[in-house]
Motif scaffolding. Structure first.
Motif, PDB file in Angstrom:
ATOM      1  N   LYS A  30       0.815  -1.208   0.000  1.00 29.11           N
ATOM      2  CA  LYS A  30       0.000   0.000   0.000  1.00 29.11           C
ATOM      3  C   LYS A  30       0.849   1.257   0.000  1.00 29.11           C
ATOM      4  N   ALA A  31       1.926   1.262   0.781  1.00 26.98           N
ATOM      5  CA  ALA A  31       2.788   2.448   0.840  1.00 26.98           C
ATOM      6  C   ALA A  31       3.401   2.760  -0.519  1.00 26.98           C
ATOM      7  N   SER A  32       3.734   1.720  -1.274  1.00 28.79           N
ATOM      8  CA  SER A  32       4.381   1.931  -2.569  1.00 28.79           C
ATOM      9  C   SER A  32       3.454   2.615  -3.568  1.00 28.79           C
ATOM     10  N   THR A  33       2.125   2.412  -3.414  1.00 27.91           N
ATOM     11  CA  THR A  33       1.192   3.067  -4.336  1.00 27.91           C
ATOM     12  C   THR A  33       1.249   4.581  -4.176  1.00 27.91           C
ATOM     13  N   GLY A  34       1.425   5.037  -2.934  1.00 29.46           N
ATOM     14  CA  GLY A  34       1.526   6.476  -2.706  1.00 29.46           C
ATOM     15  C   GLY A  34       2.844   7.049  -3.173  1.00 29.46           C
ATOM     16  N   ILE A  35       3.916   6.286  -3.033  1.00 34.98           N
ATOM     17  CA  ILE A  35       5.228   6.743  -3.511  1.00 34.98           C
ATOM     18  C   ILE A  35       5.228   6.855  -5.031  1.00 34.98           C
ATOM     19  N   LEU A  36       4.563   5.926  -5.689  1.00 37.53           N
ATOM     20  CA  LEU A  36       4.521   5.930  -7.150  1.00 37.53           C
ATOM     21  C   LEU A  36       3.644   7.061  -7.705  1.00 37.53           C
ATOM     22  N   MET A  37       2.597   7.443  -6.986  1.00 38.15           N
ATOM     23  CA  MET A  37       1.592   8.337  -7.556  1.00 38.15           C
ATOM     24  C   MET A  37       2.152   9.667  -8.074  1.00 38.15           C
ATOM     25  N   PRO A  38       2.894  10.455  -7.277  1.00 40.70           N
ATOM     26  CA  PRO A  38       3.410  11.723  -7.823  1.00 40.70           C
ATOM     27  C   PRO A  38       4.357  11.519  -9.011  1.00 40.70           C
ATOM     28  N   MET A  39       5.135  10.437  -8.983  1.00 42.50           N
ATOM     29  CA  MET A  39       6.052  10.175 -10.101  1.00 42.50           C
ATOM     30  C   MET A  39       5.276   9.783 -11.355  1.00 42.50           C
ATOM     31  N   MET A  40       4.181   9.062 -11.178  1.00 47.70           N
ATOM     32  CA  MET A  40       3.349   8.716 -12.330  1.00 47.70           C
ATOM     33  C   MET A  40       2.758   9.969 -12.961  1.00 47.70           C
ATOM     34  N   ILE A  41       2.302  10.890 -12.129  1.00 54.86           N
ATOM     35  CA  ILE A  41       1.728  12.132 -12.658  1.00 54.86           C
ATOM     36  C   ILE A  41       2.801  12.942 -13.379  1.00 54.86           C
ATOM     37  N   THR A  42       4.005  12.996 -12.806  1.00 56.56           N
ATOM     38  CA  THR A  42       5.111  13.712 -13.467  1.00 56.56           C
ATOM     39  C   THR A  42       5.403  13.113 -14.836  1.00 56.56           C
ATOM     40  N   ALA A  43       5.477  11.769 -14.896  1.00 54.63           N
ATOM     41  CA  ALA A  43       5.737  11.106 -16.173  1.00 54.63           C
ATOM     42  C   ALA A  43       4.570  11.295 -17.137  1.00 54.63           C
ATOM     43  N   ASP A  44       3.353  11.330 -16.604  1.00 56.16           N
ATOM     44  CA  ASP A  44       2.176  11.589 -17.448  1.00 56.16           C
ATOM     45  C   ASP A  44       2.275  12.955 -18.114  1.00 56.16           C
ATOM     46  N   VAL A  45       2.772  13.948 -17.371  1.00 55.83           N
ATOM     47  CA  VAL A  45       2.919  15.297 -17.934  1.00 55.83           C
ATOM     48  C   VAL A  45       3.883  15.267 -19.119  1.00 55.83           C
ATOM     49  N   PHE A  46       5.009  14.585 -18.971  1.00 56.74           N
ATOM     50  CA  PHE A  46       5.957  14.445 -20.084  1.00 56.74           C
ATOM     51  C   PHE A  46       5.277  13.772 -21.284  1.00 56.74           C
ATOM     52  N   ALA A  47       4.520  12.702 -21.013  1.00 55.84           N
ATOM     53  CA  ALA A  47       3.887  11.955 -22.098  1.00 55.84           C
ATOM     54  C   ALA A  47       2.822  12.788 -22.799  1.00 55.84           C
ATOM     55  N   VAL A  48       2.039  13.541 -22.026  1.00 60.89           N
ATOM     56  CA  VAL A  48       0.994  14.390 -22.615  1.00 60.89           C
ATOM     57  C   VAL A  48       1.612  15.459 -23.499  1.00 60.89           C
ATOM     58  N   ILE A  49       2.681  16.086 -23.023  1.00 57.33           N
ATOM     59  CA  ILE A  49       3.352  17.130 -23.818  1.00 57.33           C
ATOM     60  C   ILE A  49       3.902  16.544 -25.112  1.00 57.33           C
ATOM     61  N   TYR A  50       4.504  15.370 -25.025  1.00 62.44           N
ATOM     62  CA  TYR A  50       5.190  14.796 -26.184  1.00 62.44           C
ATOM     63  C   TYR A  50       4.225  14.194 -27.201  1.00 62.44           C
ATOM     64  N   TYR A  51       3.136  13.569 -26.726  1.00 62.31           N
ATOM     65  CA  TYR A  51       2.244  12.824 -27.625  1.00 62.31           C
ATOM     66  C   TYR A  51       0.846  13.428 -27.773  1.00 62.31           C
ATOM     67  N   HIS A  52       0.611  14.633 -27.240  1.00 62.74           N
ATOM     68  CA  HIS A  52      -0.762  15.156 -27.177  1.00 62.74           C
ATOM     69  C   HIS A  52      -1.435  15.270 -28.546  1.00 62.74           C
ATOM     70  N   ARG A  53      -0.658  15.528 -29.585  1.00 58.55           N
ATOM     71  CA  ARG A  53      -1.255  15.731 -30.912  1.00 58.55           C
ATOM     72  C   ARG A  53      -1.853  14.446 -31.490  1.00 58.55           C
ATOM     73  N   HIS A  54      -1.508  13.314 -30.884  1.00 55.89           N
ATOM     74  CA  HIS A  54      -2.020  12.035 -31.387  1.00 55.89           C
ATOM     75  C   HIS A  54      -3.241  11.529 -30.610  1.00 55.89           C
ATOM     76  N   THR A  55      -3.676  12.279 -29.609  1.00 59.01           N
ATOM     77  CA  THR A  55      -4.755  11.814 -28.740  1.00 59.01           C
ATOM     78  C   THR A  55      -6.077  11.664 -29.498  1.00 59.01           C
ATOM     79  N   GLN A  56      -6.745  10.530 -29.264  1.00 54.85           N
ATOM     80  CA  GLN A  56      -8.072  10.279 -29.843  1.00 54.85           C
ATOM     81  C   GLN A  56      -9.094  10.442 -28.718  1.00 54.85           C
ATOM     82  N   TRP A  57      -9.700  11.625 -28.644  1.00 57.91           N
ATOM     83  CA  TRP A  57     -10.523  11.981 -27.486  1.00 57.91           C
ATOM     84  C   TRP A  57     -11.790  11.138 -27.373  1.00 57.91           C
TER      85      TRP A  57
END
Length: 243
Positions: A41-68
């Motif tokens: 359970k503790a690891s899920t909280g440690i991962l969460m902010p890092m996942m959001i940070t990586a999501d930001v990178f992915a959204v910036i890099y691939y946003h033009r390909h998004t199929q809404w």
């Protein structure tokens, strides 16, 4: 933390960046490594902010390909699934949860392989399919940060090309992870000042992993990418089942 713990945490963070760049199916390995160091359970909280940070990178890099259109189909039931996971997460047996999740992942992967081998051109369009996959994604996302398997299966089933697959998944998980964050802070209390300090120390590995993954994704052909995601997803389900 021992030297081995540091090595496992850094490896998991590198793989997280790698996975968010588009190399899908690594979630099980990442969650397993972090759980070995910090506990489930503790690891899920440690991962969460890092996942959001990586999501930001992915959204910036691939946003033009998004199929809404596919986000609109998945997100409503995915949000419901997260809420179920918040309520259910403290009570369900971890062993039972893993077994049920692995079963559903393997069944859906088998169906996808069968569709590919028979050259089936039918694309699942019924609302029940997207709703079911969204619900499973939400529940597994909250409890184990393992929604990627079900979301990947859905996006493969609707036959999104590589870049559209990655761009759509990037926005999907950015939105759902931001939605999950307050529950980790205020309900489960798995995100606090100490975990955020650890996140800062691991962030360089996350960035390195993301850009290494981007370079690899560029050279993978669409058909090979589809097979790679299916293979790693199925392997991850087997790891969940037998670990």
């Amino acid at each position: 933390m021992s030297n081995l713990d540091i090595l496992l945490a850094v490896t998991a963070t590198l793989l997280l960046g790698f996975g968010k760049s588009g190399i899908k199916g690594l979630g099980v390995v990442i969650v397993t490594l972090m759980a070995l160091v910090f506990g489930g359970k503790a690891s899920t909280g440690i991962l969460m902010p890092m996942m959001i940070t990586a999501d930001v990178f992915a959204v910036i890099y691939y946003h033009r390909h998004t199929q809404w259109i596919f986000l609109k189909k998945l997100l409503p039931m995915m949000i419901v699934g997260v809420l179920i996971g918040v309520w259910w997460g403290n009570d369900i047996s971890e062993v039972l949860f893993k077994q049920i999740m692995a079963f559903f992942i393997l069944i859906t992967v088998v169906i996808m392989i069968w569709m590919d081998r028979t050259k089936s051109i039918g694309i699942p369009r019924h609302w029940a399919f997207s709703g079911f996959m969204g619900l499973l994604s939400g529940v597994t996302s909250m409890i184990g940060n393992l929604a990627g398997a079900f979301a990947s299966i859905y996006l493969l089933a609707v036959r999104l090309p590589k870049n559209e697959f990655i761009g759509t998944a990037a926005w999907l998980f950015f939105i759902i992870n931001v939605f999950k964050l307050p529950f980790h802070i205020f309900v489960w209390k798995t995100v606090d000042e100490k975990t955020l300090q650890l996140n800062l120390l691991l962030t360089p590995a996350l960035i390195i992993g993301f850009f290494l993954g981007v370079r690899l994704v560029k050279v993978i052909h669409n058909d090979l990418y589809r097979k790679l995601v299916l293979f790693v997803t199925a392997a991850g389900a087997l790891i969940i089942l037998f670990r």
